[in-house]
Write a protein that holds these residues in place. Structure first.
Motif, PDB file in Angstrom:
ATOM      1  N   SER A  54      -5.331  -3.018  -1.804  1.00  0.00           N
ATOM      2  CA  SER A  54      -5.612  -1.597  -2.027  1.00  0.00           C
ATOM      3  C   SER A  54      -7.012  -1.199  -1.572  1.00  0.00           C
ATOM      4  CB  SER A  54      -5.431  -1.245  -3.504  1.00  0.00           C
ATOM      5  OG  SER A  54      -6.310  -2.007  -4.318  1.00  0.00           O
ATOM      6  N   LEU A  80       0.812  -1.217   0.000  1.00  0.00           N
ATOM      7  CA  LEU A  80       0.000   0.000   0.000  1.00  0.00           C
ATOM      8  C   LEU A  80       0.845   1.266   0.000  1.00  0.00           C
ATOM      9  CD1 LEU A  80      -2.800  -1.122   2.486  1.00  0.00           C
ATOM     10  CD2 LEU A  80      -2.845  -1.099  -0.002  1.00  0.00           C
ATOM     11  N   ASP A 103      -7.404   1.028   1.476  1.00  0.00           N
ATOM     12  CA  ASP A 103      -7.232   2.482   1.405  1.00  0.00           C
ATOM     13  C   ASP A 103      -8.555   3.232   1.495  1.00  0.00           C
ATOM     14  OD1 ASP A 103      -4.470   2.579   1.283  1.00  0.00           O
ATOM     15  OD2 ASP A 103      -4.399   2.427  -0.902  1.00  0.00           O
TER      16      ASP A 103
END
Length: 481
Positions: A336, A63, A339
């Motif tokens: 991801s 990330l 996020d």
């Protein structure tokens, strides 16, 4: 063959006398100064990511985005380190911190003392102080928590927070940074006493960026950030942009210590562990990245002093049994997705507890909050965030459970049922998994850069890491009877 002349012989004797003198420390422990011509490092950085195993590092790397990856993974030497305590295969931060600070195994819960609690163990930070180095201790959790305590204090139990905090003033160290003392937050009388002791020993207590930036190099300083009720800095995911982060405290530690002819600086990313206890994948990734930014400050210093600096990055243990992969997504993990989480599970759980107290937040309203703060159900962001009927049923049950319970968070921020369910759901969709909310016994990584870096490759125990560092730096672990 011609024998060496008298002048050469005298020069040799002078050299040997100088070398022997350099190895001695004087009675006050401060007059010995590291010689720039000696082979040991003058600047020693010891970074400890609490609870940070290989999977946590990999998650942070996954990330890292456009930042170019983690700085620690660009360090040239990698090792692997075991973490077990003397009395248990799964350690705690006290036993692990003691091993890493002193080179000796001890029992769970013990702070820099032997397993019989009959002797203090000299820490690498104390040895550095006694050899003329400036010494700094930084942590994102309370400064009297187990890991930082293992470098400046000695206690039979890590729970002796007050006794541990009082030893800061007696340590003779130059810099403490990051969190406040948990014991002082719990007891106003102790808070007054601790402040008085620190001031009597010449420390400036600087709270906030402006006061810390005003501290003069060469002065003793306890630099404190914006802390929560546990004396810790905010999680990186929750931190206000204007508040100091771990990199800030590392940078100003270097600034305050650099007047010495050498220094030792220990920096702990303590809230990696707390986020792992909570199985909060998104928060873990951001804590690892915040920890890595602090490492970046040391790397910037290294570039100006490459032949005189040693940087060690490691962990005291792994926490959570984190895996990058799970049965739900199999080979299609998408870290991801984490996020989209906008705040820690701890911070969201505080909102849920407020809902429970008010009785004004319906289940549809709660689901809207999940959409805002976690992206769950928002297929416009990503189709993988869609909620299936079983997902919605599980969340409804969890919502109902927390609306009828007033259970408080524990020390490490374990959440209410609704928050825990939301976090677990996002973790599963992202393709990560957890086996426990506690520590594990798996080995942890060691990354090294700088003078003597080649000594830190391979596989070894946490006691050996401390001994390698002490040997390389001309220091020795000593038990005081």
């Amino acid at each position: 063959m011609r024998r060496p002349g008298r002048a050469a012989y005298l020069l040799f004797l002078l050299f040997m006398i100088s070398a022997l003198s350099a190895c001695r420390s004087t009675a006050d422990g401060r007059q010995h100064q590291p010689d720039q011509q000696q082979s040991f490092p003058r600047y020693i950085f010891y970074f400890i990511g609490d609870g940070m195993g290989l999977a946590q590092v990999a998650l942070g790397e996954a990330l890292a985005g456009e930042q170019g990856g983690l700085a620690m993974l660009r360090m040239p030497v990698t090792g692997l380190m075991t973490t077990y305590a003397l009395d248990r295969s799964i350690t705690d931060s006290a036993a692990a911190g003691t091993a890493m600070a002193t080179g000796y195994k001890t029992t769970v819960g013990t702070i820099a003392r032997n397993d019989r609690h009959s002797a203090d163990l000299t820490t690498i930070a104390e040895a550095a102080r006694d050899h003329g180095f400036g010494v700094g201790i930084v942590s994102s959790v309370s400064i009297d928590h187990a890991t930082p305590a293992c470098f400046y204090a000695h206690a039979d139990s890590r729970n002796e927070y007050g006794a541990i905090a009082r030893q800061m003033a007696q340590s003779g160290f130059d810099y403490f940074g990051g969190g406040y003392a948990l014991s002082a937050l719990r007891d106003d009388t102790l808070d007054d006493e601790l402040r008085r002791l620190m001031l009597q020993k010449g420390y400036t207590i600087a709270a906030g960026k402006e006061a810390i930036e005003a501290a003069l190099p060469g002065s003793r300083c306890w630099a404190v950030g914006a802390v929560d009720s546990k004396g810790a800095l905010a999680y990186e995911i929750d931190r206000n942009e204007e508040d100091a982060d771990l990199a800030f405290f590392t940078r100003y530690g270097i600034r305050l210590l650099d007047h010495h002819r050498g220094f030792f600086l220990m920096v702990e990313g303590g809230k990696i562990d707390w986020a792992c206890h909570a199985n909060d994948g998104a928060t873990v990734s951001r804590e690892v990245k915040a920890f890595d930014r602090a490492i970046g400050e040391a790397l910037a210093f290294y570039r100006s002093h490459p032949d005189e600096t040693l940087i060690i990055v490691t962990a005291d243990h792994e926490c959570g049994g984190l895996a990058l992969g799970n049965n739900q997504v199999r080979y299609s993990g998408r870290p991801s997705l984490l996020d989209y989480q906008q705040l820690s599970l701890e911070r969201f759980s505080a909102k849920v507890r407020a809902w429970s107290g008010s009785g004004r937040v319906s289940f549809p309203m709660a689901m809207d909050s999940l959409r805002v703060y976690f992206g769950l159900g928002n297929i416009d962001l990503d189709p993988l965030l869609a909620l299936s009927p079983p997902d919605s049923i599980d969340l409804a049950k969890a919502y109902q459970a927390c609306m009828t319970s007033s259970e408080e968070l524990n020390t490490y921020g374990r959440s209410d049922p609704f928050t825990s369910s939301a976090g677990a759901l996002l973790n599963r969709k992202a393709g990560i998994g957890w086996t426990t909310g506690h520590h594990t016994s798996v080995p942890v990584p060691v990354f090294a850069l700088g003078r003597g870096q080649e000594r830190f490759g391979g596989s070894y125990d946490n006691t050996e890491l401390a001994k390698k560092m002490m040997d390389l730096c001309g220091l020795s672990p000593v038990a005081k009877e």
